[in-house]
Scaffold this motif. Sequence first.
Motif, PDB file in Angstrom:
ATOM      1  N   LEU A 161       1.740   9.524  -5.171  1.00  0.00           N
ATOM      2  CA  LEU A 161       2.038  10.843  -4.613  1.00  0.00           C
ATOM      3  C   LEU A 161       3.252  11.477  -5.276  1.00  0.00           C
ATOM      4  O   LEU A 161       3.277  12.683  -5.508  1.00  0.00           O
ATOM      5  CB  LEU A 161       2.297  10.742  -3.104  1.00  0.00           C
ATOM      6  CG  LEU A 161       1.100  10.470  -2.208  1.00  0.00           C
ATOM      7  CD1 LEU A 161       1.573  10.206  -0.781  1.00  0.00           C
ATOM      8  CD2 LEU A 161       0.143  11.647  -2.228  1.00  0.00           C
ATOM      9  N   VAL A 162       4.262  10.680  -5.567  1.00  0.00           N
ATOM     10  CA  VAL A 162       5.509  11.249  -6.084  1.00  0.00           C
ATOM     11  C   VAL A 162       5.527  11.213  -7.612  1.00  0.00           C
ATOM     12  O   VAL A 162       5.813  12.212  -8.259  1.00  0.00           O
ATOM     13  CB  VAL A 162       6.740  10.517  -5.506  1.00  0.00           C
ATOM     14  CG1 VAL A 162       8.013  11.197  -5.976  1.00  0.00           C
ATOM     15  CG2 VAL A 162       6.676  10.490  -3.991  1.00  0.00           C
ATOM     16  N   TYR A 163       5.232  10.059  -8.193  1.00  0.00           N
ATOM     17  CA  TYR A 163       5.198   9.893  -9.646  1.00  0.00           C
ATOM     18  C   TYR A 163       6.415  10.530 -10.322  1.00  0.00           C
ATOM     19  O   TYR A 163       6.299  11.363 -11.218  1.00  0.00           O
ATOM     20  CB  TYR A 163       3.895  10.481 -10.225  1.00  0.00           C
ATOM     21  CG  TYR A 163       3.744  10.230 -11.717  1.00  0.00           C
ATOM     22  CD1 TYR A 163       3.886   8.950 -12.244  1.00  0.00           C
ATOM     23  CD2 TYR A 163       3.477  11.263 -12.603  1.00  0.00           C
ATOM     24  CE1 TYR A 163       3.774   8.712 -13.587  1.00  0.00           C
ATOM     25  CE2 TYR A 163       3.359  11.033 -13.964  1.00  0.00           C
ATOM     26  CZ  TYR A 163       3.509   9.760 -14.445  1.00  0.00           C
ATOM     27  OH  TYR A 163       3.405   9.540 -15.802  1.00  0.00           O
ATOM     28  N   ALA A 164       7.602  10.189  -9.824  1.00  0.00           N
ATOM     29  CA  ALA A 164       8.847  10.672 -10.429  1.00  0.00           C
ATOM     30  C   ALA A 164       9.925   9.645 -10.115  1.00  0.00           C
ATOM     31  O   ALA A 164      10.407   9.580  -8.985  1.00  0.00           O
ATOM     32  CB  ALA A 164       9.225  12.038  -9.874  1.00  0.00           C
ATOM     33  N   ALA A 223      15.170  15.002  -2.836  1.00  0.00           N
ATOM     34  CA  ALA A 223      14.099  14.878  -3.836  1.00  0.00           C
ATOM     35  C   ALA A 223      14.010  16.157  -4.667  1.00  0.00           C
ATOM     36  O   ALA A 223      13.853  16.120  -5.894  1.00  0.00           O
ATOM     37  CB  ALA A 223      12.772  14.593  -3.145  1.00  0.00           C
ATOM     38  N   TYR A 229       1.532  17.828 -12.760  1.00  0.00           N
ATOM     39  CA  TYR A 229       1.710  16.533 -12.107  1.00  0.00           C
ATOM     40  C   TYR A 229       2.177  15.474 -13.111  1.00  0.00           C
ATOM     41  O   TYR A 229       2.987  14.603 -12.795  1.00  0.00           O
ATOM     42  CB  TYR A 229       0.392  16.118 -11.443  1.00  0.00           C
ATOM     43  CG  TYR A 229       0.351  14.696 -10.918  1.00  0.00           C
ATOM     44  CD1 TYR A 229       1.109  14.313  -9.825  1.00  0.00           C
ATOM     45  CD2 TYR A 229      -0.467  13.744 -11.517  1.00  0.00           C
ATOM     46  CE1 TYR A 229       1.059  13.018  -9.338  1.00  0.00           C
ATOM     47  CE2 TYR A 229      -0.529  12.445 -11.050  1.00  0.00           C
ATOM     48  CZ  TYR A 229       0.236  12.087  -9.963  1.00  0.00           C
ATOM     49  OH  TYR A 229       0.185  10.796  -9.494  1.00  0.00           O
ATOM     50  N   LEU A 246       0.836  -1.209   0.000  1.00  0.00           N
ATOM     51  CA  LEU A 246       0.000   0.000   0.000  1.00  0.00           C
ATOM     52  C   LEU A 246       0.869   1.257   0.000  1.00  0.00           C
ATOM     53  O   LEU A 246       0.623   2.211  -0.755  1.00  0.00           O
ATOM     54  CB  LEU A 246      -0.925  -0.012   1.224  1.00  0.00           C
ATOM     55  CG  LEU A 246      -1.941   1.135   1.271  1.00  0.00           C
ATOM     56  CD1 LEU A 246      -3.008   0.954   0.192  1.00  0.00           C
ATOM     57  CD2 LEU A 246      -2.590   1.250   2.643  1.00  0.00           C
ATOM     58  N   GLU A 247       1.918   1.247   0.842  1.00  0.00           N
ATOM     59  CA  GLU A 247       2.807   2.404   0.912  1.00  0.00           C
ATOM     60  C   GLU A 247       3.548   2.606  -0.409  1.00  0.00           C
ATOM     61  O   GLU A 247       3.731   3.733  -0.874  1.00  0.00           O
ATOM     62  CB  GLU A 247       3.811   2.231   2.059  1.00  0.00           C
ATOM     63  CG  GLU A 247       3.177   2.372   3.429  1.00  0.00           C
ATOM     64  CD  GLU A 247       4.000   1.769   4.545  1.00  0.00           C
ATOM     65  OE1 GLU A 247       3.688   2.017   5.716  1.00  0.00           O
ATOM     66  OE2 GLU A 247       4.959   1.011   4.255  1.00  0.00           O
ATOM     67  N   GLY A 262       1.207   3.994  -2.851  1.00  0.00           N
ATOM     68  CA  GLY A 262       0.980   5.382  -2.456  1.00  0.00           C
ATOM     69  C   GLY A 262       2.120   6.278  -2.907  1.00  0.00           C
ATOM     70  O   GLY A 262       1.899   7.388  -3.387  1.00  0.00           O
ATOM     71  N   MET A 263       3.340   5.791  -2.795  1.00  0.00           N
ATOM     72  CA  MET A 263       4.495   6.580  -3.228  1.00  0.00           C
ATOM     73  C   MET A 263       4.441   6.802  -4.741  1.00  0.00           C
ATOM     74  O   MET A 263       4.692   7.901  -5.229  1.00  0.00           O
ATOM     75  CB  MET A 263       5.794   5.880  -2.846  1.00  0.00           C
ATOM     76  CG  MET A 263       7.027   6.727  -3.138  1.00  0.00           C
ATOM     77  SD  MET A 263       8.572   5.910  -2.730  1.00  0.00           S
ATOM     78  CE  MET A 263       9.624   7.342  -2.428  1.00  0.00           C
TER      79      MET A 263
END
Lengths: 113, 234
Positions: B50-53, B77, B108, B42-43, B46-47
């Motif tokens: 949220l980050v998508y990079a 980051a 985004y 899940l984490e 989620g990363m």
Amino acid sequence: MIEGVMSEGLWLWLTLLAIGSTTIMTRGSFILAGEKGRLPPALQRALRYAPAAALSALVVPDLLLDGGGVDPFNPKLAAGLVVIVVATRWRNPWLPFILGMAVLLVLRKGAGW
Amino acid sequence: MESSFRRGAREGMRDFLPLSVGLVPWAIVTGIAMRSIGLSPLEAMGMNLLVYAGTAQLGTLPLIGSGAPLWLIFLTAMVLNLRFVIFSATLAPVFHDHRFMRRLASSYLLVDGMFAVGADKLQRADDPHWRWGYYIVPSAYCWLLWQLCGIVGVFGAGVIPQDWSLEFMTTIALTVMMIPMLREKPMWVAALVGGLGAVLLRELPLRLGLIAGIALGIAAGFIAERALSGRAER
């Protein structure tokens, strides 16, 4: 105990949010402002070096340091050199991962290095 | 009569599709790498959301794994994402007349591949509907591909034995990312100084050595560029 785990999970999500915020801040910097802003040319040229400097600052210590000190003969560095050779010679995107991991595992487990 | 949005979308997909194949291993590796430092599925997902990079994700994983302070993770980051400021400045006029929500979505979704493939055409096209189609459809496809292949990696990682040093996949990924950047001499200097600086300054408190190494590397690259171009002129 459970509280500790909870706060650790919460801390991780906060960390992920913080990292994510840099994605929006950088990608949106000029697009969101909606103005035809321009970056000073000197700054723009200096920024070009940020990714190479940062990637190297993350990778080189990991490859050179083993057990706290600089060790030019360690399995990670050997595997890293194989990765560099493979990635510069062949275009197959899987190959550096497969061969790099293979070298590391053979040296660590097979040769017990 | 086909709308200009659809014509833009079709051309954008035609340009981006070949490149997107190369994204698959990266997404899978990133998925595995996130699990290798102990993130739950899940984490990890989620990363990815949220980050998508990829670079920022892979670059911060060793820091998260070793319990580095939040400000260091944040700064790292930020540095790894700094190139997007240049992309954003280049593309800002392209989305100038769009509403805020569309500009937020474009921000985004802004990735290296789409910028490399489409920045020129986007800047030259006059029709805002064509531009929107050309940018948003391949970008959304890229996002979906990254998320789905990331999930494959996240769950695939569970099959691999724990003691296989999987965290080294992150180092391999970061190394492979760096190689195409090193075509110019000043980039070499930036990488060399950044890397050795981080090694030599590793005893600094608060793990400041990493940030100091990066700053030295950027400065060295910039100075090398000036020195080399000065020599060429003479």
